[in-house]
Motif scaffolding. Structure first.
Motif, PDB file in Angstrom:
ATOM      1  N   GLY A 112       0.792  -1.218   0.000  1.00 55.33           N
ATOM      2  CA  GLY A 112       0.000   0.000   0.000  1.00 55.33           C
ATOM      3  C   GLY A 112       0.823   1.267   0.000  1.00 55.33           C
ATOM      4  O   GLY A 112       2.016   1.248  -0.298  1.00 55.33           O
ATOM      5  N   THR A 113       0.174   2.366   0.353  1.00 60.23           N
ATOM      6  CA  THR A 113       0.822   3.672   0.310  1.00 60.23           C
ATOM      7  C   THR A 113       1.137   4.139   1.726  1.00 60.23           C
ATOM      8  O   THR A 113       0.905   3.428   2.694  1.00 60.23           O
ATOM      9  N   LYS A 114       1.611   5.389   1.812  1.00 57.27           N
ATOM     10  CA  LYS A 114       2.046   5.907   3.106  1.00 57.27           C
ATOM     11  C   LYS A 114       0.887   5.943   4.114  1.00 57.27           C
ATOM     12  O   LYS A 114       1.056   5.591   5.273  1.00 57.27           O
ATOM     13  N   THR A 115      -0.272   6.378   3.653  1.00 56.96           N
ATOM     14  CA  THR A 115      -1.387   6.523   4.592  1.00 56.96           C
ATOM     15  C   THR A 115      -2.420   5.407   4.477  1.00 56.96           C
ATOM     16  O   THR A 115      -3.209   5.220   5.381  1.00 56.96           O
ATOM     17  N   SER A 116      -2.445   4.716   3.343  1.00 52.83           N
ATOM     18  CA  SER A 116      -3.401   3.622   3.186  1.00 52.83           C
ATOM     19  C   SER A 116      -2.625   2.329   2.998  1.00 52.83           C
ATOM     20  O   SER A 116      -2.051   2.086   1.942  1.00 52.83           O
ATOM     21  N   PRO A 158      -3.094  -4.079  -4.108  1.00 54.32           N
ATOM     22  CA  PRO A 158      -2.515  -3.225  -3.065  1.00 54.32           C
ATOM     23  C   PRO A 158      -3.094  -1.814  -3.182  1.00 54.32           C
ATOM     24  O   PRO A 158      -3.371  -1.338  -4.274  1.00 54.32           O
ATOM     25  N   MET A 159      -3.281  -1.178  -2.054  1.00 46.89           N
ATOM     26  CA  MET A 159      -3.717   0.217  -2.036  1.00 46.89           C
ATOM     27  C   MET A 159      -2.733   1.048  -2.851  1.00 46.89           C
ATOM     28  O   MET A 159      -1.529   0.789  -2.820  1.00 46.89           O
ATOM     29  N   GLY A 160      -3.250   2.035  -3.548  1.00 49.52           N
ATOM     30  CA  GLY A 160      -2.369   2.888  -4.324  1.00 49.52           C
ATOM     31  C   GLY A 160      -2.224   2.449  -5.769  1.00 49.52           C
ATOM     32  O   GLY A 160      -1.578   3.120  -6.563  1.00 49.52           O
ATOM     33  N   THR A 161      -2.823   1.324  -6.128  1.00 48.33           N
ATOM     34  CA  THR A 161      -2.850   0.919  -7.530  1.00 48.33           C
ATOM     35  C   THR A 161      -3.684   1.958  -8.292  1.00 48.33           C
ATOM     36  O   THR A 161      -4.682   2.432  -7.777  1.00 48.33           O
ATOM     37  N   THR A 162      -3.264   2.280  -9.502  1.00 42.66           N
ATOM     38  CA  THR A 162      -4.018   3.326 -10.215  1.00 42.66           C
ATOM     39  C   THR A 162      -5.299   2.752 -10.806  1.00 42.66           C
ATOM     40  O   THR A 162      -5.402   1.569 -11.085  1.00 42.66           O
ATOM     41  N   LEU A 163      -6.258   3.656 -11.012  1.00 40.97           N
ATOM     42  CA  LEU A 163      -7.515   3.247 -11.632  1.00 40.97           C
ATOM     43  C   LEU A 163      -7.260   2.669 -13.016  1.00 40.97           C
ATOM     44  O   LEU A 163      -7.904   1.723 -13.440  1.00 40.97           O
ATOM     45  N   ARG A 164      -6.279   3.243 -13.727  1.00 41.30           N
ATOM     46  CA  ARG A 164      -5.978   2.752 -15.076  1.00 41.30           C
ATOM     47  C   ARG A 164      -5.546   1.283 -15.039  1.00 41.30           C
ATOM     48  O   ARG A 164      -5.998   0.472 -15.842  1.00 41.30           O
ATOM     49  N   LYS A 165      -4.695   0.973 -14.074  1.00 38.92           N
ATOM     50  CA  LYS A 165      -4.227  -0.407 -13.967  1.00 38.92           C
ATOM     51  C   LYS A 165      -5.404  -1.346 -13.647  1.00 38.92           C
ATOM     52  O   LYS A 165      -5.519  -2.436 -14.213  1.00 38.92           O
ATOM     53  N   ILE A 166      -6.262  -0.894 -12.744  1.00 38.61           N
ATOM     54  CA  ILE A 166      -7.398  -1.736 -12.352  1.00 38.61           C
ATOM     55  C   ILE A 166      -8.352  -1.931 -13.537  1.00 38.61           C
ATOM     56  O   ILE A 166      -8.758  -3.046 -13.852  1.00 38.61           O
ATOM     57  N   ILE A 167      -8.665  -0.825 -14.205  1.00 34.81           N
ATOM     58  CA  ILE A 167      -9.703  -0.920 -15.239  1.00 34.81           C
ATOM     59  C   ILE A 167      -9.160  -1.536 -16.530  1.00 34.81           C
ATOM     60  O   ILE A 167      -9.818  -2.375 -17.143  1.00 34.81           O
ATOM     61  N   LEU A 223      -7.753   8.729 -14.363  1.00 34.04           N
ATOM     62  CA  LEU A 223      -7.370   7.325 -14.462  1.00 34.04           C
ATOM     63  C   LEU A 223      -6.033   7.020 -13.799  1.00 34.04           C
ATOM     64  O   LEU A 223      -5.793   5.909 -13.355  1.00 34.04           O
ATOM     65  N   ASP A 224      -5.157   8.002 -13.726  1.00 30.59           N
ATOM     66  CA  ASP A 224      -3.862   7.730 -13.111  1.00 30.59           C
ATOM     67  C   ASP A 224      -3.835   8.027 -11.622  1.00 30.59           C
ATOM     68  O   ASP A 224      -2.776   8.046 -10.993  1.00 30.59           O
ATOM     69  N   LEU A 225      -4.994   8.239 -11.088  1.00 31.39           N
ATOM     70  CA  LEU A 225      -5.122   8.487  -9.663  1.00 31.39           C
ATOM     71  C   LEU A 225      -4.847   7.187  -8.894  1.00 31.39           C
ATOM     72  O   LEU A 225      -5.434   6.160  -9.196  1.00 31.39           O
ATOM     73  N   PRO A 226      -3.927   7.227  -7.912  1.00 32.34           N
ATOM     74  CA  PRO A 226      -3.756   6.014  -7.105  1.00 32.34           C
ATOM     75  C   PRO A 226      -4.973   5.842  -6.199  1.00 32.34           C
ATOM     76  O   PRO A 226      -5.469   6.801  -5.625  1.00 32.34           O
ATOM     77  N   VAL A 227      -5.461   4.617  -6.120  1.00 29.49           N
ATOM     78  CA  VAL A 227      -6.646   4.383  -5.296  1.00 29.49           C
ATOM     79  C   VAL A 227      -6.238   4.261  -3.834  1.00 29.49           C
ATOM     80  O   VAL A 227      -5.689   3.258  -3.412  1.00 29.49           O
TER      81      VAL A 227
END
Lengths: 621, 152
Positions: free
Chosen positions: A365-369, A390-399, A428-432
Motif C-alpha cells: 500500500g501507500t504511506k497513509t493507506s 494493493p492500495m495505491g494501484t491506479t484506476l488505469r491499472k485496475i480498469i 485514471l492515473d489516480l492512485p486508489v
C-alpha cells in the motif's frame, strides 16, 4: 494448545490426501454469482454423468475465485496434477470434459489455466494466476476464496487457519491492538478510520458487557465483495471476529447480514457450528479462558443501516434511524453498552495480520493507506469480477490491465456507491487510496467500481443514485429527506428535456445544503454523485438542457426509436416482440415504426441487435 | 384459522414483551405466510405488548416486508448500479406493461408479483432478475419474456 496441534495435524492430513487423491477431484465454483451463471446445472450434470458413466471422482463445492465473467468455473484435478480450470462451462461442456479430459483423450476444450505454481507451465498450460485479470492482484483477504471448500473447517485450518488466533491469544488484548496499529489497517467499510485505535477506544470504555458487531449489510448497489468473501471463506471473518472480541473484551458478537444473501447466511451458520465443535468459538476458546459467541441478525433491507448507530437500532428491533454522535458506539452502543463495529473485510483481514505480523501487512500500500483492498469490478467492462490489489494501484491499472478495459470508449468510473462520485478519464492515473479519492470528490467506499462507457448517460446515473438515496433516506433530517427529493425532481426535469440553465446552480446549492446539514453519512455523501457529474461532465448536462438531447441515448423522453429502411430485411422479428403493435409491415419489406404507439421498451432494439437475421436496423436516437 | 396457529408456533419461540426480537418475528411470519397480514400484526402486538402502530412503523421502514398476499411466483428485478447501467430499468418497465401491475402488486390471476430489489450482489452478471429462488443472469427484455412463459 496441544489440542490445536492435533486438530491441525488432522486437517493437514485431510488436505494433503485431497491433493494426492488417487481419483480425480472436481471442484465447482458455487458462489451466488456462479449459481446465477448456471453452476447448479453443472453440479447436477456432473453428478448425473459420473453415476451414469461409473466414473470414480470426488466432487467439491468451492467459493468464487473472482473472475465472474468466466463463470461457471469447473476445475478438474487428475491424480499427479494440480487443478485445471475450465471456464464458461455448461451442461454440454461438462459431459465432454468428463469423457474426454478425464480419459486423457485429445480434447478441443483447453483448460484456462492450472491452479498450481505461478509462472510455471504444465503440459503447455499456463498458470491460472498468470491470467491477465489475476497476475496484477495481491490476494491476502481473498487467499482462500475458490480454493477451499467453505463448508469444511479442515480445509481452512490446513491453509494456516486459526494460526492468527493462536498468536492473538498469546499476545493478549494490548498486544493485538499494538499489532493492528502497526499494520496501519483502516476500516474497509468506507470511512477509513484506523482499526487499532477504534478497538482501543472500545477496550478503554467503561461498562459491561461489551459487544462486537460485524457490519455485513453490504447495501451499496453494485458491490458484492463481502458476499463473495463470506461465501468463499466464512472462517476468515469468524476468526477475525474472535480476535477482535478478545482485543476489546467482548463476549458476544453479532453479524448483521443482509437477508438478500441467503447463501452467505447458510455458510456462516455451518462455519459457526464447526468452530464451536472444535473449540474455536464458545466457552474457553483453545483453553485460553476467553469465551465468545456469535449471533446472526438478518437485516430487513434498509441502506441506512450501514450507518453504525442505525445498525444498532435495527439490531435492537427498532426502525433503523441514526442518532447524533457523540456518544460514539465505543462508549454507548448496543443496549447502551460499549460496542465496536467493523466491516466484513476489515475483520477478515485481521487473522492475516496477526499470523504474518503488522510490519508485513504495512509493507503493502501507500504511506497513509496500508495493505490491500478488494473491489467489485462491474459495469461496461470486459472482465468483470472480484479483485484484490494493493492500495495505491491506479484506476488505469485496475480498469485496463486487470479489467481489460471497456468495449466502447471509456467514459467514467464510479467509486463508493451512492455515496461516491463519478470520475472522468483524467483521473485514471489516480492512485486508489482513501485520501486521493476524497480529494477528487469521491470516496473509497466499500469497494464497488462501476465502469461506464459512452452508452451511459451521466445525468441518468446521477438521477439513479439520487432516486436511491431519496428512497433510502430514513427521514429524520429535513435537509436529507427533502433535499434529496428536490434534487431528484430537478434531475428528472432535466432528463425529460425541461431543464433550465439556472437549474445547475440550484442543484449545487441544494447539494451543499444536504451535505452540510445532514446528521449521518447517508445525507452527508448523497449529493456526491450530482456534484461530481456536474463538475466533470457538465457538457452532458448542457446537452440535455440546451439541446434537449441525450448523447448516450438513455433518457427515455429524449430518444426515439427508428427503423433504418436501408438496413431492414423485413424479417418480422421485431413485429412479433413489440408489445404494443407499434411496428408493422409485411415480410421482406422494410417495417414501419409508429412512434405514437411506441412505449420504448427496447424489445425490438434488442432482437435486432442480437439476431443474425435481423441487422442493426433499429436504432435509438 | 390455520394461519393464526402458524403464528402461534413462531411466537412461542420468542420471549414475551421483548421487542428486540420484533424484526426476527416479522421475518419468520413473512417466511411462513408470504406477507404480513393485519391479523398477524395483531397477534405479534399482543405477544410483545407493543402497539400495532409501532409494529407498522418498524415493518414499513424496511423494504423486505410486504403487506399484500404474494403471487405464486415472485419476480424481483435487481436495480443495483451495475444492473441499472446494463438496462435493469428497461426490464422493469417492460414487465410493468406486460403484467399490467406496478411494483409491490400481484397480477389479477395471482400468478406473479413484482418487486424491485436494491442489489442481489451478482453485479458481474448484470442485469439479473430473481424469480422465486432462482437468479437469472444477463437478462434482456426478450429473454425475460421467454423465461416467464415457462412458469405456471
Amino acid at each position: 494448545m496441544n489440542n490445536f496441534e492435533s486438530i491441525r495435524k488432522k486437517a493437514l492430513n485431510e488436505w494433503q490426501s485431497l491433493q494426492e487423491n488417487p481419483e480425480p477431484v472436481i471442484y465447482i465454483g458455487m458462489g451466488t454469482c456462479g449459481i446465477a451463471a448456471g453452476a447448479d446445472k453443472v453440479w447436477n450434470q456432473v453428478h448425473e454423468t459420473i453415476s451414469k458413466e461409473k466414473i470414480k471422482a470426488k466432487v467439491l463445492k468451492v467459493g468464487c475465485i473472482g473472475p465472474c465473467y468466466l463463470e461457471p468455473l469447473l476445475d478438474i484435478q487428475k491424480p499427479g496434477f494440480p487443478r485445471f480450470s475450465f471456464n464458461n462451462v455448461d451442461e454440454q461442456k461438462t459431459i465432454r470434459l468428463l469423457s474426454e479430459f478425464l480419459n486423457g483423450e485429445e480434447s478441443k476444450i483447453k483448460p484456462l489455466g492450472h491452479l498450481g505454481q505461478q509462472h510455471k507451465e504444465i503440459d503447455g498450460i499456463k498458470s491460472f494466476w498468470d491470467q491477465p485479470m489475476l497476475k496484477n492482484q495481491k490476494r491476502i483477504v481473498l487467499r482462500n476464496c475458490g480454493i477451499i471448500d467453505p463448508e469444511n473447517i479442515n480445509h481452512y485450518i490446513a491453509r494456516d487457519g486459526f494460526k492468527g488466533l493462536l498468536k492473538a491469544l498469546n499476545l493478549g488484548p494490548e498486544g493485538i491492538i499494538d499489532e493492528i496499529k502497526k499494520s496501519g489497517l483502516r476500516g474497509r467499510g468506507g470511512a477509513g478510520f484506523p482499526t487499532g485505535l477504534k478497538w482501543q477506544f472500545c477496550r478503554e470504555a467503561k461498562g459491561k458487557p461489551k459487544y462486537l458487531i460485524c457490519n455485513a449489510d453490504e447495501g451499496d448497489p453494485g458491490a458484492f465483495m463481502n458476499r463473495s468473501l463470506m461465501e468463499g471463506d466464512p472462517f476468515a471473518l469468524l476468526e477475525g471476529m474472535v480476535i477482535a472480541a478478545h482485543a476489546i473484551g467482548a463476549n458476544i458478537g453479532y453479524i448483521y447480514i443482509r437477508a438478500e444473501y441467503p447463501l452467505a447466511i447458510e455458510r456462516l451458520k455451518t462455519a459457526i457450528k464447526q468452530m464451536n465443535d472444535l473449540g474455536f468459538l464458545g466457552e474457553n476458546i483453545l483453553d485460553s479462558g476467553f469465551s465468545f459467541e456469535i449471533k446472526l441478525k438478518e437485516g430487513a433491507g434498509a441502506f441506512v443501516c450501514g450507518e453504525e448507530t442505525a445498525l444498532i437500532a435495527s439490531i435492537e428491533g427498532q426502525r433503523g434511524m441514526p442518532r447524533s454522535r457523540p456518544p460514539f458506539p465505543a462508549t454507548s452502543g448496543l443496549y447502551g453498552k460499549p460496542t465496536n463495529i467493523n466491516n466484513v473485510e476489515t475483520l477478515a483481514t485481521v487473522p492475516n495480520i496477526l499470523r504474518e505480523g503488522g510490519d508485513w501487512y504495512s509493507g503493502f500500500g501507500t504511506k497513509t493507506s496500508k495493505g490491500t483492498k478488494t473491489f467489485a469490478l462491474v459495469g461496461k467492462i470486459r472482465r468483470t469480477g472480484l479483485i484484490e490489489v494493493p492500495m495505491g494501484t491506479t484506476l488505469r491499472k485496475i480498469i485496463f490491465d486487470i479489467g481489460g478495459g471497456t468495449i466502447k470508449p471509456f467514459k467514467a468510473v464510479q467509486t463508493g456507491g451512492p455515496s461516491g462520485g463519478c470520475l472522468s478519464e483524467e483521473f485514471l492515473d489516480l492512485p486508489v487510496d482513501y485520501e486521493s479519492l476524497t480529494q477528487a470528490g469521491s470516496i473509497m467506499g466499500s469497494g464497488g467500481l462501476i465502469v461506464m462507457d459512452e452508452h451511459t448517460c451521466m445525468v441518468d446515473v446521477a438521477k439513479y443514485f439520487l432516486k436511491f438515496t431519496s428512497q433510502e433516506s430514513c427521514g429524520k433530517c429535513v435537509p436529507c429527506r427533502i433535499g434529496t427529493t428536490r434534487i431528484l425532481e430537478i434531475l428528472e426535469k432535466i432528463t425529460r428535456g425541461e431543464g433550465e440553465i439556472k437549474d445547475l446552480e440550484i442543484l449545487k446549492t441544494l447539494a451543499h445544503t444536504v451535505k452540510n446539514g445532514s446528521l449521518c453519512g447517508l445525507g452527508q455523501t448523497a449529493p456526491n454523485p450530482v456534484l461530481t457529474t456536474i463538475k466533470y461532465f457538465k457538457n452532458e448536462y448542457l446537452e440535455h438542457i440546451e439541446n434537449k438531447r441525450c448523447p448516450a441515448a438513455v433518457c427515455r423522453d429524449l430518444v426515439e426509436y427508428r427503423v433504418i429502411k436501408e438496413k431492414c430485411t423485413g424479417c418480422q422479428r421485431c413485429v412479433s416482440v413489440c408489445p404494443t403493435g407499434a411496428i408493422t409491415g409485411p415480410r421482406s419489406e422494410p417495417h414501419n415504426l409508429d412512434i405514437t404507439k411506441c412505449i420504448k421498451c427496447r424489445a425490438c432494439y434488442e432482437i435486432c441487435r442480437f439476431d443474425a437475421i435481423a441487422g442493426d436496423a433499429i436504432v435509438i436516437e | 384459522m390455520k394461519r393464526i396457529n402458524n403464528i402461534k408456533s413462531i411466537l412461542d419461540k420468542f420471549p414475551q414483551k421483548d421487542k428486540s426480537n420484533l424484526i426476527e418475528i416479522l421475518q419468520a411470519v413473512q417466511e411462513k405466510d408470504g406477507y404480513l397480514s393485519p391479523e398477524a400484526i395483531g397477534r405479534i402486538s399482543e405477544h410483545l405488548r407493543v402497539s400495532r402502530s409501532y409494529i407498522f412503523g418498524v415493518a414499513t421502514f424496511y423494504s423486505q416486508f410486504k403487506f399484500n398476499p404474494p403471487g405464486r411466483h415472485s419476480i424481483k428485478i435487481c436495480l443495483g448500479t451495475a444492473c441499472h447501467v446494463q438496462g435493469g430499468d428497461f426490464l422493469l418497465n417492460a414487465l410493468k406493461s406486460q403484467l399490467d401491475i406496478s411494483t409491490g402488486e400481484t397480477t389479477k390471476d395471482g400468478k406473479f408479483d413484482l418487486d424491485r430489489v436494491a442489489c442481489l450482489g451478482c453485479c458481474a452478471l448484470a442485469p439479473v432478475v430473481k424469480i422465486d429462488d432462482t437468479i437469472h443472469s444477463r437478462m434482456s427484455v426478450i429473454k425475460l419474456k421467454e423465461i416467464l412463459n415457462t412458469y405456471e
